[in-house]
Design an enzyme around this catalytic site. Structure first.
Site, PDB file in Angstrom:
ATOM      1  N   PRO A 127      17.126  14.263   7.376  1.00  0.00           N
ATOM      2  CG  PRO A 127      19.245  13.544   6.674  1.00  0.00           C
ATOM      3  CD  PRO A 127      18.077  14.397   6.258  1.00  0.00           C
ATOM      4  N   GLY A 185      10.330  13.619  -1.861  1.00  0.00           N
ATOM      5  CA  GLY A 185      11.399  14.018  -0.963  1.00  0.00           C
ATOM      6  C   GLY A 185      11.027  15.202  -0.096  1.00  0.00           C
ATOM      7  CB  ILE A 241      12.883   8.799   0.250  1.00  0.00           C
ATOM      8  CG1 ILE A 241      13.434  10.056   0.940  1.00  0.00           C
ATOM      9  CG2 ILE A 241      12.044   9.148  -0.970  1.00  0.00           C
ATOM     10  CD1 ILE A 241      12.394  10.958   1.553  1.00  0.00           C
ATOM     11  CG  PHE A 281       2.520  22.223  16.244  1.00  0.00           C
ATOM     12  CD1 PHE A 281       3.017  20.983  15.892  1.00  0.00           C
ATOM     13  CD2 PHE A 281       1.157  22.448  16.130  1.00  0.00           C
ATOM     14  CE1 PHE A 281       2.179  19.988  15.411  1.00  0.00           C
ATOM     15  CE2 PHE A 281       0.311  21.459  15.674  1.00  0.00           C
ATOM     16  CZ  PHE A 281       0.817  20.217  15.300  1.00  0.00           C
ATOM     17  NE  ARG A 297      -1.237   2.131   3.044  1.00  0.00           N
ATOM     18  CZ  ARG A 297      -0.257   2.884   3.517  1.00  0.00           C
ATOM     19  NH1 ARG A 297       0.257   3.874   2.807  1.00  0.00           N
ATOM     20  NH2 ARG A 297       0.250   2.652   4.732  1.00  0.00           N
ATOM     21  N   GLY A 323      12.172  16.078  10.470  1.00  0.00           N
ATOM     22  CA  GLY A 323      11.093  15.181  10.085  1.00  0.00           C
ATOM     23  C   GLY A 323       9.746  15.850  10.262  1.00  0.00           C
ATOM     24  CD  GLU A 348       3.189   9.803   4.346  1.00  0.00           C
ATOM     25  OE1 GLU A 348       3.262  11.046   4.348  1.00  0.00           O
ATOM     26  OE2 GLU A 348       3.727   9.096   3.492  1.00  0.00           O
ATOM     27  N   GLY A 349       3.330  11.925   9.422  1.00  0.00           N
ATOM     28  CA  GLY A 349       2.899  12.609  10.635  1.00  0.00           C
ATOM     29  C   GLY A 349       2.891  11.644  11.806  1.00  0.00           C
TER      30      GLY A 349
END
Length: 385
Positions: A134, A130, A164, A384, A90, A137, A364-365
Site C-alpha cells: 500500500p 506479492g 495483486i 532515483f 494476458r 509500490g 510492472e513499473g
C-alpha cells in the site's frame, strides 16, 4: 486487416501455429463474452485456467514440470494474441507464468517445484505474486512486510500487499518480505491460517481481472517455504523483467485490436454522404496508428530475438515496456475518437482496451520508473534518489 509490413512472415512455422491456436481460442472462448465480463467485473479464472493450460501457455517459456519450454518469441506471440482479447486475460497468464511459476522454477527447491509447477502449468492451481505494498509500490526495497524465524525454525510472516492480480483466487502466493538476511521470497499456500486476500472492487480498468489485497497476520510457514535460490531485490526484479517482456508484446495485441476496430468502423460509418474512412483527417489518424502498431511489433520481435539469444538486458525491457505501452494507449485513444460516441460503448472493444491500458501504463513499473531506468543507462547517473 492486411499486415503491410509482413512482420509475421519472419516467424517460424511453429510460432505461426502458436499464434493461430491462441488467436482461435481467444476468438471462440473470450471475445463473445469479455464485454460482459468487463461490465460485470468478473473473470472466470477457474473455467479458463484449464483451457489455457491445455494450450500450453501457462509457464510456456519454462522447461520441465509440464511446461512447454518454448522460445521467447513464441511466448511473446501468445501474449500478443491473448491481449488482443483483453489485458486481463494476458495479465492472468503473465502472473501465472512469469511472476508465480518463474520464481519457483528459477529459485525454488526441488520439492517446491514438484509440488506446484505441474499443477500450475496445467491450470489446476492458480498463483499470484506479492511485492507491491500500500505504501511502497515503486520502492520495493523499503517494503514493510517481514518474516522472522522463531526458535522452532518456522517463519512468521506479517504485512500487507496491494494490487495483486489473481490474489483472491490463488492457491499459492509467492510473497517477498524483509528478513534479517535481506529480502527473501516465500511460497505461501493460500489456505495457511492468517492469510487473507479480499478482492478490490470499483475498478474502472482491468475489470475482467481479479485484483486483490493480501494480508499476513502471523502466518506461520515451515522453513521449507523460503525460496532457497535467491536473496535481495534480484529475486523479485528478475520476475518483473520476465513479466514486462510479456507486456511489451501483449500491448501490441491491444493496439492492433483498436486499430482493426477503427478501420472497420471507418469503412461503414457514413457522414456527409460518404464513409468517414474516405476523409483525409481520418486516414491520417489510421496511418499513424498503423505506424505505431508496426514500430511496436518490430521492437517486440527484436527484443524477443535478443532474449532467445540470452542477450536481453533489463534496460532493453524498460525501453520496450515504455515505448510500446505508450504507443498502444495513444492508438486506443485515437481509435476512440474515430468511433465517436460509439467508442465509449462495450459493443466495440476500444474503450475496454483504452481503460485497461491505463493500468498497464503503471503496473510492472510506472512510466516514470522506466524513463529513469533509461536515463541512468544513458548518463550513468542515478536519479532515483
Amino acid at each position: 486487416m492486411d499486415d503491410l509490413l509482413r512482420i509475421d512472415d519472419g516467424l517460424s512455422e511453429e510460432q505461426r501455429l502458436i499464434r493461430d491456436t491462441v488467436k482461435k481460442c481467444v476468438t471462440d472462448r473470450v471475445l463473445p463474452h469479455v464485454g460482459d465480463w468487463f461490465e460485470e467485473a468478473v473473470f472466470p479464472a477457474r473455467e479458463l485456467a484449464p483451457v489455457l493450460g491445455s494450450l500450453g501457455v501457462l509457464g510456456m517459456h519454462l522447461e520441465g514440470y509440464g511446461c512447454a519450454g518454448l522460445d521467447a518469441v513464441s511466448y511473446g506471440v501468445a501474449c500478443r494474441e491473448l491481449e488482443a482479447g483483453d489485458s486481463g486475460l494476458r495479465s492472468f497468464v503473465s502472473v501465472q507464468g512469469s511472476l508465480a511459476m518463474f520464481p519457483i522454477w528459477k529459485y525454488g527447491s526441488a520439492e517446491q517445484k514438484e509440488e506446484w509447477l505441474p499443477r500450475m502449468a496445467a491450470g489446476e492451481a492458480i498463483g499470484c505474486f506479492g511485492l507491491t505494498e500500500p505504501d511502497h509500490g515503486s520502492d520495493p526495497a523499503n517494503m514493510r512486510t517481514n518474516a522472522k524465524q522463531d526458535s522452532s525454525g518456522d517463519w512468521i510472516l506479517n504485512g500487507a500487499k496491494m494490487w495483486i492480480t489473481n490474489g483472491s483466487i490463488a492457491d499459492v502466493a509467492v510473497v517477498w518480505a524483509q528478513t534479517e538476511d535481506g529480502i527473501r521470497g516465500f511460497v505461501v499456500p493460500s489456505d495457511t491460517p492468517g492469510f487473507s486476500a479480499p478482492e478490490i472492487h470499483k475498478k474502472l480498468s482491468l475489470r475482467a481481472s481479479v485484483t486483490s489485497s493480501l494480508y499476513f497476520d502471523n502466518v506461520r510457514l515451515p522453513a521449507s517455504a523460503v525460496l532457497p535460490g535467491v536473496r535481495g531485490l534480484k529475486g523479485p526484479l528478475s520476475c518483473l523483467s520476465e513479466a514486462r517482456y510479456g507486456i511489451l508484446w501483449g500491448v501490441v495485441g491491444a493496439a492492433r485490436a483498436c486499430l482493426e476496430s477503427a478501420v472497420d468502423y471507418s469503412k461503414t460509418r457514413v457522414q456527409f454522404d460518404r464513409p468517414i474512412g474516405g476523409f483525409q483527417l481520418t486516414q491520417e489518424k489510421l496511418a499513424w496508428m498503423y505506424v505505431g502498431v508496426g514500430q511496436s511489433q518490430l521492437t517486440a520481435l527484436h527484443l524477443g530475438r535478443l532474449k532467445d539469444a540470452g542477450a536481453l538486458t533489463p534496460q532493453q525491457v524498460s525501453f520496450g515496456k515504455l515505448a510500446n505501452v505508450r504507443a498502444a494507449l495513444d492508438i486506443a485513444r485515437q481509435a476512440r475518437s474515430i468511433l465517436g460516441g460509439n467508442g465509449i460503448t462495450l459493443e466495440y472493444p476500444v474503450i475496454r482496451h483504452m481503460n485497461n491500458l491505463e493500468s498497464v501504463l503503471t503496473y510492472e513499473g510506472t512510466e516514470e520508473i522506466h524513463v529513469l531506468t533509461l536515463g541512468r543507462a544513458l548518463t550513468g547517473l542515478d536519479a532515483f534518489h
